[in-house]
Design a protein around this motif. Structure first.
Motif, PDB file in Angstrom:
ATOM      1  N   GLN A  31       0.884  -1.155   0.000  1.00 47.74           N
ATOM      2  CA  GLN A  31       0.000   0.000   0.000  1.00 47.74           C
ATOM      3  C   GLN A  31       0.923   1.206   0.000  1.00 47.74           C
ATOM      4  O   GLN A  31       1.639   1.466   0.959  1.00 47.74           O
ATOM      5  N   SER A  34      -2.680   6.474   0.609  1.00 51.03           N
ATOM      6  CA  SER A  34      -4.124   6.476   0.797  1.00 51.03           C
ATOM      7  C   SER A  34      -4.589   7.930   0.774  1.00 51.03           C
ATOM      8  O   SER A  34      -3.976   8.787   1.423  1.00 51.03           O
ATOM      9  N   ALA A  41      -5.481   9.746  -5.796  1.00 57.12           N
ATOM     10  CA  ALA A  41      -5.017   8.358  -5.902  1.00 57.12           C
ATOM     11  C   ALA A  41      -4.760   7.986  -7.360  1.00 57.12           C
ATOM     12  O   ALA A  41      -3.758   7.337  -7.669  1.00 57.12           O
ATOM     13  N   LEU A  42      -5.643   8.406  -8.239  1.00 59.30           N
ATOM     14  CA  LEU A  42      -5.475   8.082  -9.658  1.00 59.30           C
ATOM     15  C   LEU A  42      -4.231   8.755 -10.235  1.00 59.30           C
ATOM     16  O   LEU A  42      -3.530   8.164 -11.059  1.00 59.30           O
ATOM     17  N   ARG A  45      -1.294   6.724  -8.986  1.00 58.63           N
ATOM     18  CA  ARG A  45      -1.310   5.437  -9.705  1.00 58.63           C
ATOM     19  C   ARG A  45      -0.758   5.606 -11.117  1.00 58.63           C
ATOM     20  O   ARG A  45       0.099   4.849 -11.562  1.00 58.63           O
ATOM     21  N   ALA A  55       0.875  -0.537 -10.613  1.00 60.38           N
ATOM     22  CA  ALA A  55       0.045   0.096  -9.588  1.00 60.38           C
ATOM     23  C   ALA A  55      -1.436   0.048  -9.955  1.00 60.38           C
ATOM     24  O   ALA A  55      -1.804   0.133 -11.123  1.00 60.38           O
ATOM     25  N   THR A  56      -2.261  -0.091  -8.924  1.00 61.29           N
ATOM     26  CA  THR A  56      -3.710  -0.018  -9.072  1.00 61.29           C
ATOM     27  C   THR A  56      -4.239   0.881  -7.958  1.00 61.29           C
ATOM     28  O   THR A  56      -3.513   1.223  -7.037  1.00 61.29           O
ATOM     29  N   SER A  57      -5.511   1.237  -8.067  1.00 67.34           N
ATOM     30  CA  SER A  57      -6.136   1.985  -6.985  1.00 67.34           C
ATOM     31  C   SER A  57      -7.420   1.269  -6.596  1.00 67.34           C
ATOM     32  O   SER A  57      -8.027   0.569  -7.412  1.00 67.34           O
ATOM     33  N   TYR A  69      -9.092   6.225  -0.761  1.00 70.79           N
ATOM     34  CA  TYR A  69      -8.655   5.634  -2.022  1.00 70.79           C
ATOM     35  C   TYR A  69      -7.183   5.256  -1.889  1.00 70.79           C
ATOM     36  O   TYR A  69      -6.329   6.112  -1.685  1.00 70.79           O
ATOM     37  N   ARG A  70      -6.924   3.964  -1.977  1.00 68.36           N
ATOM     38  CA  ARG A  70      -5.584   3.424  -1.774  1.00 68.36           C
ATOM     39  C   ARG A  70      -4.897   3.179  -3.112  1.00 68.36           C
ATOM     40  O   ARG A  70      -5.524   2.771  -4.079  1.00 68.36           O
ATOM     41  N   VAL A  71      -3.585   3.393  -3.112  1.00 69.58           N
ATOM     42  CA  VAL A  71      -2.753   3.049  -4.264  1.00 69.58           C
ATOM     43  C   VAL A  71      -1.955   1.817  -3.850  1.00 69.58           C
ATOM     44  O   VAL A  71      -1.269   1.822  -2.826  1.00 69.58           O
TER      45      VAL A  71
END
Length: 101
Positions: A31, A34, A41-42, A45, A55-57, A69-71
């Motif tokens: 992680q 956040s 977050a986007l 990412r 990477a994703t979110s 919103y987590r990366v």
């Protein structure tokens, strides 16, 4: 009756090296950050993806704290997660949290 001659064996090729294995497998995520706002977050990412990180979110509902919103980067092996966390800290100034999936 004459039996046909056995076929010539195919030329041998060196065996491919075995894939690295670990006891844990790819059971870990990093992680990276956040955020309260999805666009933040986007943006992180996308910046990490441009640098080659997978990477994703994802949204996380934290109840009274609201949606964050987590990366995330992963899945990774335990060793790869630790190495990548150190690399992200040094190169990107990000303190990544290693989490079990």
């Amino acid at each position: 009756v004459i039996a046909p001659a056995p076929a010539s064996p195919a030329p041998s090729r060196p065996a491919a090296p075995p894939a690295p294995t670990t006891d844990q497998g790819e059971d870990y995520l990093l992680q990276v950050a956040s955020f309260r706002q999805a666009p933040d977050a986007l943006a992180l990412r996308d910046r990490l993806r441009q640098k080659g990180y997978p990477a994703t979110s994802q949204a996380a509902d934290l109840g009274e704290k609201g949606i964050w919103y987590r990366v995330i980067i992963g899945p990774l092996t335990s060793r790869d997660a630790d190495l990548l966390a150190r690399r992200l800290k040094a190169e990107e100034k990000l303190s990544a949290l290693v989490r079990k999936r």
